[in-house]
Scaffold this motif. Sequence first.
Motif, PDB file in Angstrom:
ATOM      1  N   PRO A   1       0.733  -1.125   0.080  1.00 37.71           N
ATOM      2  CA  PRO A   1       0.046   0.142  -0.076  1.00 37.71           C
ATOM      3  C   PRO A   1       0.749   1.268  -0.161  1.00 37.71           C
TER       4      PRO A   1
ATOM      5  N   LYS B   1       1.556   2.619  -3.549  1.00 42.02           N
ATOM      6  CA  LYS B   1       0.911   2.734  -4.514  1.00 42.02           C
ATOM      7  C   LYS B   1       0.899   4.219  -5.156  1.00 42.02           C
TER       8      LYS B   1
ATOM      9  N   LEU C   1      -1.552   7.316  -3.211  1.00 41.28           N
ATOM     10  CA  LEU C   1      -2.000   6.359  -2.174  1.00 41.28           C
ATOM     11  C   LEU C   1      -3.493   6.171  -2.041  1.00 41.28           C
ATOM     12  N   ASN C   2      -3.925   5.188  -1.431  1.00 37.66           N
ATOM     13  CA  ASN C   2      -5.268   4.672  -1.494  1.00 37.66           C
ATOM     14  C   ASN C   2      -6.106   5.836  -0.796  1.00 37.66           C
ATOM     15  N   ASN C   3      -5.475   6.388   0.246  1.00 38.28           N
ATOM     16  CA  ASN C   3      -6.115   7.535   0.966  1.00 38.28           C
ATOM     17  C   ASN C   3      -6.099   8.768   0.462  1.00 38.28           C
ATOM     18  N   ALA C   4      -5.558   8.998  -0.743  1.00 36.54           N
ATOM     19  CA  ALA C   4      -5.572  10.536  -1.330  1.00 36.54           C
ATOM     20  C   ALA C   4      -6.775  10.925  -1.787  1.00 36.54           C
ATOM     21  N   ALA C   5      -6.691  12.185  -1.721  1.00 35.33           N
ATOM     22  CA  ALA C   5      -8.136  12.915  -2.377  1.00 35.33           C
ATOM     23  C   ALA C   5      -8.331  12.543  -3.532  1.00 35.33           C
ATOM     24  N   GLU C   6      -9.607  12.709  -4.005  1.00 35.06           N
ATOM     25  CA  GLU C   6     -10.014  12.404  -5.352  1.00 35.06           C
ATOM     26  C   GLU C   6      -9.234  13.194  -6.326  1.00 35.06           C
TER      27      GLU C   6
ATOM     28  N   HIS D   1      -5.736  11.997  -7.431  1.00 35.67           N
ATOM     29  CA  HIS D   1      -6.108  10.556  -8.426  1.00 35.67           C
ATOM     30  C   HIS D   1      -6.364  11.235  -9.757  1.00 35.67           C
TER      31      HIS D   1
END
Length: 293
Positions: A121, A124, A127-132, A135
């Motif tokens: 994780p 990545k 990161l999976n917890n990054a703001a939209e 992304h």
Amino acid sequence: MFSYCSDPSQLEGLVWMSCYLTSGTHLLFYASFGTVFLLLALTAPAALALGYAGALASRSQIAPLRWFGKTYTSMVRGIPDILFFLFVPIALDQGLEWVRHQFLCDSGTPVRQGNDFVVCPAAKLPLNNAAEWVHNTYNLTLAIIAFAVVFGAFAANVLYGAMQAVPRAQLETAEAYGMTPRQVMRRILVPQMWIYALPGLSNLWMILIKATPLLFILGIEDVVYWARELGGAKTSAFSYPHPDWRLYYFLALLVFYLLMTAISERVLARVTRRLSRGQATLGGEALRREAAA
């Protein structure tokens, strides 16, 4: 957007349409046009820079550099664009995650697990917890790089041909006056090559405009994505049921792209006219005859 839009089922006529066209999803649709303009604004100079570097590499006296330049232009021009648009983002994404995996994860954990590419994780991107928005920015950046690589190869071929079109006698005259090769390049070759390169670069700009809907296949919510979603009779993206209006949405996109190309043609015609002044080209001769008449 309006207070009376809270219950779409109670609306009719122009009131319903006003709420429909100002809903949150429609605002995202309008914002997606900005994504198209941003792609063009960033890709065009990046592709031109790559093209200039590729053209110089193809003219280089250093054999490996010359081979690299010619291989880059030939390989990218010889492969369907859509393959590069799909390959480059995936290759960059996995390459960056692999590097991060080596430093941030347990080195004993294999990245390739069967047919899957798996990193920890922490490696990545994003990161999976990054703001939209992170992304979205990351995906758009990969798309811009892919577009720049593809169109940079075509620009390199155009600029290489334009450099070859500059009369050799002018370069030899500059050398006879004692200019160094770098001075000849900067003062004679590059300023004069643009008039020869402009027709090809103009075509590339038009093709780039037409290629922006390919953002859709890269998973980016562009104008094509929203036209399909909002035009459908009923989708998960919209709370205002209506008949299938995709024809009208795509017709609006058709008009949008026609306007962009029409404006581009006018601007490029003015640039061509300006660059033709004083040049020993057909355009330059036409301007001289026009001024003498």
